[in-house]
Design a protein around this motif. Sequence first.
Motif, short mmCIF file in Angstrom:
data_model
loop_
_atom_site.label_atom_id
_atom_site.label_comp_id
_atom_site.label_asym_id
_atom_site.label_seq_id
_atom_site.Cartn_x
_atom_site.Cartn_y
_atom_site.Cartn_z
N LYS A 141 3.45 -1.16 -7.16
CA LYS A 141 4.80 -1.78 -6.88
C LYS A 141 5.70 -0.83 -7.43
O LYS A 141 6.89 -0.64 -6.95
CB LYS A 141 5.06 -2.92 -7.95
CG LYS A 141 6.31 -3.69 -7.64
CD LYS A 141 6.36 -4.97 -8.38
CE LYS A 141 7.48 -5.74 -8.00
NZ LYS A 141 7.69 -6.96 -8.91
N ALA A 142 5.32 -0.11 -8.52
CA ALA A 142 6.26 0.95 -9.12
C ALA A 142 6.14 2.51 -8.43
O ALA A 142 7.25 3.12 -8.34
CB ALA A 142 6.07 1.33 -10.73
N CYS A 143 4.92 2.71 -8.13
CA CYS A 143 5.12 4.16 -7.60
C CYS A 143 4.64 4.29 -5.99
O CYS A 143 4.66 5.39 -5.46
CB CYS A 143 3.83 4.82 -8.41
SG CYS A 143 4.26 4.78 -10.16
N ASN A 144 4.13 3.10 -5.45
CA ASN A 144 4.11 3.23 -3.92
C ASN A 144 2.76 3.78 -3.31
O ASN A 144 1.93 3.29 -2.69
CB ASN A 144 4.97 3.70 -2.95
CG ASN A 144 6.15 2.57 -3.10
OD1 ASN A 144 6.07 1.43 -3.15
ND2 ASN A 144 7.47 3.09 -2.73
N GLU A 145 2.30 5.21 -4.13
CA GLU A 145 1.34 5.68 -3.67
C GLU A 145 0.10 5.68 -4.78
O GLU A 145 0.16 6.61 -5.62
CB GLU A 145 1.70 7.27 -3.27
CG GLU A 145 0.65 8.04 -2.69
CD GLU A 145 1.19 9.16 -2.29
OE1 GLU A 145 0.21 10.13 -2.40
OE2 GLU A 145 2.10 9.67 -2.02
N VAL A 146 -0.58 4.53 -4.42
CA VAL A 146 -1.56 4.45 -5.57
C VAL A 146 -3.06 3.98 -4.77
O VAL A 146 -2.80 3.38 -4.00
CB VAL A 146 -1.18 3.27 -6.57
CG1 VAL A 146 -2.33 3.08 -7.64
CG2 VAL A 146 0.15 3.45 -7.12
N SER A 147 -4.18 4.69 -5.42
CA SER A 147 -5.46 4.26 -4.71
C SER A 147 -6.49 4.11 -5.75
O SER A 147 -6.15 4.77 -6.85
CB SER A 147 -5.67 5.37 -3.58
OG SER A 147 -5.93 6.59 -4.28
N TRP A 148 -7.46 3.64 -5.15
CA TRP A 148 -8.74 3.41 -5.98
C TRP A 148 -9.69 4.76 -5.88
O TRP A 148 -9.83 5.17 -4.75
CB TRP A 148 -9.47 2.24 -5.72
CG TRP A 148 -8.80 1.03 -6.21
CD1 TRP A 148 -8.09 -0.05 -5.42
CD2 TRP A 148 -8.95 0.35 -7.61
NE1 TRP A 148 -7.81 -0.96 -6.23
CE2 TRP A 148 -8.04 -0.57 -7.41
CE3 TRP A 148 -9.36 0.89 -8.79
CZ2 TRP A 148 -8.11 -1.39 -8.74
CZ3 TRP A 148 -9.17 0.44 -9.93
CH2 TRP A 148 -8.59 -0.95 -9.94
N ASN A 149 -10.08 5.21 -6.84
CA ASN A 149 -11.27 6.33 -7.00
C ASN A 149 -12.29 5.84 -7.55
O ASN A 149 -12.30 6.00 -8.88
CB ASN A 149 -10.49 7.58 -7.45
CG ASN A 149 -11.53 8.71 -7.16
OD1 ASN A 149 -12.65 8.40 -6.77
ND2 ASN A 149 -11.06 9.83 -7.80
N GLN A 151 -13.93 3.35 -10.10
CA GLN A 151 -13.47 2.44 -10.98
C GLN A 151 -11.92 2.82 -11.72
O GLN A 151 -11.25 2.13 -12.03
CB GLN A 151 -14.24 2.04 -12.31
CG GLN A 151 -15.46 1.44 -11.86
CD GLN A 151 -15.16 -0.22 -11.64
OE1 GLN A 151 -13.91 -0.68 -12.20
NE2 GLN A 151 -16.28 -0.80 -11.10
N SER A 152 -11.61 4.09 -11.18
CA SER A 152 -10.41 4.63 -11.74
C SER A 152 -9.19 4.57 -10.65
O SER A 152 -9.48 4.43 -9.51
CB SER A 152 -10.80 6.19 -11.75
OG SER A 152 -11.63 6.41 -12.91
N ILE A 153 -7.94 4.46 -11.16
CA ILE A 153 -6.75 4.47 -10.24
C ILE A 153 -6.14 5.73 -10.17
O ILE A 153 -6.13 6.50 -11.33
CB ILE A 153 -5.76 3.39 -11.03
CG1 ILE A 153 -6.63 1.80 -11.14
CG2 ILE A 153 -4.59 3.25 -10.28
CD1 ILE A 153 -5.76 1.00 -12.00
N LEU A 154 -5.92 6.08 -8.79
CA LEU A 154 -5.18 7.42 -8.72
C LEU A 154 -3.79 7.24 -8.50
O LEU A 154 -3.67 6.59 -7.27
CB LEU A 154 -5.73 8.25 -7.90
CG LEU A 154 -5.83 9.62 -7.69
CD1 LEU A 154 -6.01 10.53 -9.04
CD2 LEU A 154 -6.83 10.06 -6.57
N VAL A 155 -2.72 7.76 -8.99
CA VAL A 155 -1.35 7.38 -9.09
C VAL A 155 -0.90 8.83 -8.21
O VAL A 155 -0.88 9.84 -8.85
CB VAL A 155 -0.82 7.00 -10.18
CG1 VAL A 155 0.76 7.03 -9.86
CG2 VAL A 155 -1.25 5.72 -10.90
#
Length: 197
Positions: A141-149, A151-155
């Motif tokens: 919601k805050a950054c728009n470009e977020v994906s899963w890697n 179990q980790s979240i890549l922002v």
Amino acid sequence: MSLSTQYPTNTIMELTLTDSSTVKGLVYCTDEISQSIVIQRSLIHTTLSSEIIVVHASSVKESKAIELPKGEEKSSSSEDNIQKYGVSNVEEIKNQKIMNVSRRALEERERRALRLAEESFSHVNQKATPQGQKIFDKLLKACNEVSWNGQSILVLNHIRVDPPYTPNDCTLVDRSGGLDEHSLERVKKIVGVANDA
């Protein structure tokens, strides 16, 4: 002949049913699949504005459109209008504009809704904890470009948030994209607020 042609929307009609009863009111809509006609009728002496009656097309013995009074004629009371037409406010019906709905526009709207639904499903990680998914949703919601890697979240492809998803688990993995410690601090703050909520 289709139901929408036989019973046009926003037309005041009187339907005589196979049991000899009559139904007067405004044709609200029709449904070809269930062969249903939906009639909206105003009610007298109640706080409810109208009732909806669903009639199966096979139970209609006879139907006729009811002509509305011309503009220069004196308006009747609500009760008289309900007796004559099945609706209380004839002026509102006469001035009502029928929306032009194109099949192409509806199909495009459906395609867009499906595309958005598929996109939102792509943001769900079945292997993540509920807390991890919550953090992901806040970051998205805050950054728009977020994906899963995994179990980790890549922002923004440069900041990684590892389980258990606390501000201390945020690391800057790539400095080449113009992101710096300020961006990392912002992500840490978002993660911290999401953990407190």
